[in-house]
Design a protein around this motif. Structure first.
Motif, mmCIF file in Angstrom:
data_model
loop_
_atom_site.group_PDB
_atom_site.id
_atom_site.type_symbol
_atom_site.label_atom_id
_atom_site.label_comp_id
_atom_site.label_asym_id
_atom_site.label_seq_id
_atom_site.Cartn_x
_atom_site.Cartn_y
_atom_site.Cartn_z
ATOM 1 N N GLN A 52 1.774 8.811 -12.909
ATOM 2 C CA GLN A 52 0.653 9.683 -13.275
ATOM 3 C C GLN A 52 1.080 10.849 -14.168
ATOM 4 O O GLN A 52 0.235 11.535 -14.742
ATOM 5 N N TYR A 75 1.680 5.957 -7.475
ATOM 6 C CA TYR A 75 0.442 6.199 -8.216
ATOM 7 C C TYR A 75 -0.473 7.232 -7.572
ATOM 8 O O TYR A 75 -1.513 7.571 -8.131
ATOM 9 N N GLY A 76 -0.104 7.720 -6.394
ATOM 10 C CA GLY A 76 -0.889 8.779 -5.777
ATOM 11 C C GLY A 76 -2.175 8.319 -5.137
ATOM 12 O O GLY A 76 -3.004 9.150 -4.755
ATOM 13 N N MET A 77 -2.386 7.011 -5.024
ATOM 14 C CA MET A 77 -3.592 6.479 -4.383
ATOM 15 C C MET A 77 -3.316 5.049 -3.947
ATOM 16 O O MET A 77 -2.340 4.441 -4.382
ATOM 17 N N THR A 78 -4.167 4.519 -3.086
ATOM 18 C CA THR A 78 -3.993 3.149 -2.632
ATOM 19 C C THR A 78 -4.345 2.175 -3.747
ATOM 20 O O THR A 78 -5.049 2.531 -4.704
ATOM 21 N N ALA A 109 -8.136 2.022 -4.216
ATOM 22 C CA ALA A 109 -8.670 3.186 -4.919
ATOM 23 C C ALA A 109 -8.330 3.125 -6.402
ATOM 24 O O ALA A 109 -9.153 3.457 -7.265
ATOM 25 N N TYR A 110 -7.122 2.669 -6.715
ATOM 26 C CA TYR A 110 -6.718 2.550 -8.113
ATOM 27 C C TYR A 110 -7.607 1.540 -8.836
ATOM 28 O O TYR A 110 -7.986 1.744 -9.987
ATOM 29 N N ASN A 149 0.828 -1.208 0.000
ATOM 30 C CA ASN A 149 0.000 0.000 0.000
ATOM 31 C C ASN A 149 0.864 1.260 0.000
ATOM 32 O O ASN A 149 0.600 2.209 -0.747
ATOM 33 N N ARG A 167 1.159 3.708 -3.284
ATOM 34 C CA ARG A 167 0.626 5.069 -3.129
ATOM 35 C C ARG A 167 1.684 6.112 -3.483
ATOM 36 O O ARG A 167 1.368 7.150 -4.078
ATOM 37 N N VAL A 219 -10.919 3.245 -9.676
ATOM 38 C CA VAL A 219 -10.806 4.250 -10.740
ATOM 39 C C VAL A 219 -10.252 3.634 -12.017
ATOM 40 O O VAL A 219 -10.655 4.002 -13.119
#
Length: 273
Positions: free
Chosen positions: A255, A86-89, A92-93, A79, A83, A96
């Motif tokens: 990203q 990719y700027g997110m967990t 969450a990825y 995690n 993160r 999205v």
């Protein structure tokens, strides 16, 4: 790099990789960084995260299973590392990055992917290496091409990196997909041993600039061919699409990757009047 791509869940420590490369620990660290521009630890982190991102959007495996398969010792470590890149967990990825969810965002204008331009693209000559298999694994082939150029000090003659994709991923099994990973070179450049020449013709292309991880490029293709092209009044040419990479995962976070997807078009007939 080939060993790292093939064994994301294996022992990819500095000592283990030095043994694979038949070098001392000290030599390996210096040589790898000099040839690739990153440490082997950074390369391992990048490849594992890329593989995990692909699995998150293409399988129904649990996040815990993906963490293990991608070579992370703990879910917490997965995690945290994911993160950071990719700027997110990972969870969450997955929400999205799921193709269906992304398409909803596209229709709502939630992604900056609608800017498609028609451009007259020049002819390109590539020194390339063929890739067969899932396109998400083509990074390994690009690493091999890059290694050849680095080892032979050919980068001053390079004019960019391009991938040519000959098959629609939905048209045949993933293991049979064909691509070329290439570096743009001038007409008189001698193609290095181990690589082959690929020529891309000059002509009009629909060009979509995509910002984001390579694992999400399929959403851009879906929009370009599924929504933009049918409404454009233009016809696709009988030539494969290609991708122009404006930066690399070694230079920027996933990203912030910039990729131009170029779809060749049939030229518009000019009236004689």
């Amino acid at each position: 790099m080939q060993h790292i791509h093939d064994n994301p869940d294996g022992d990819l420590s500095l000592d283990a990789l030095a043994e694979v490369a038949a070098m001392s620990r000290f030599q390996w660290h210096r040589v790898f960084r000099a040839m690739t521009g990153e440490t082997s630890a950074q390369a391992v982190r990048r490849v594992r995260a890329l593989r995990a991102a692909q699995w998150l959007v293409s399988t129904d495996w649990s996040v815990e299973q993906i963490a293990v398969r991608a070579g992370y010792g703990t879910l917490r470590g997965f995690n945290r590392s994911f993160r950071e890149l990719y700027g997110m967990t990972p969870s969450a990825y997955r929400r999205v990055g799921n193709p269906g969810a992304v398409q909803v965002l596209l229709r709502r204008g939630g992604r900056d992917m609608h800017d498609v331009r028609i451009e007259e693209r020049p002819s390109l000559r590539l020194a390339a290496l063929g890739h067969t298999g899932p396109y998400i694994k083509a990074g390994r082939t690009f690493e091999q091409v890059s290694a050849i150029f680095t080892a032979r000090d050919l980068w001053p003659q390079a004019r960019g990196m391009v991938g040519v994709y000959y098959d629609d991923p939905g048209s045949k099994p993933e293991g049979e997909l064909r691509a070329d990973a290439g570096i743009v070179v001038e007409p008189g450049f001698p193609i290095p041993d181990g690589l082959h020449e690929v020529l891309l013709d000059r002509g009009p292309c629909a060009v979509l600039r995509f910002k984001g991880p390579y694992s999400e490029l399929h959403t851009a293709y879906d929009y370009l061919y599924g929504e933009w092209l049918p409404q454009s009044g233009r016809e696709p040419a009988e030539r494969p699409p290609y991708e122009v990479y404006l930066n690399t995962p070694r230079d920027v976070a996933p990203q912030d990757l910039l990729t131009e997807i170029c779809a060749p078009l049939v030229p518009v007939a000019v009236s004689a009047e």
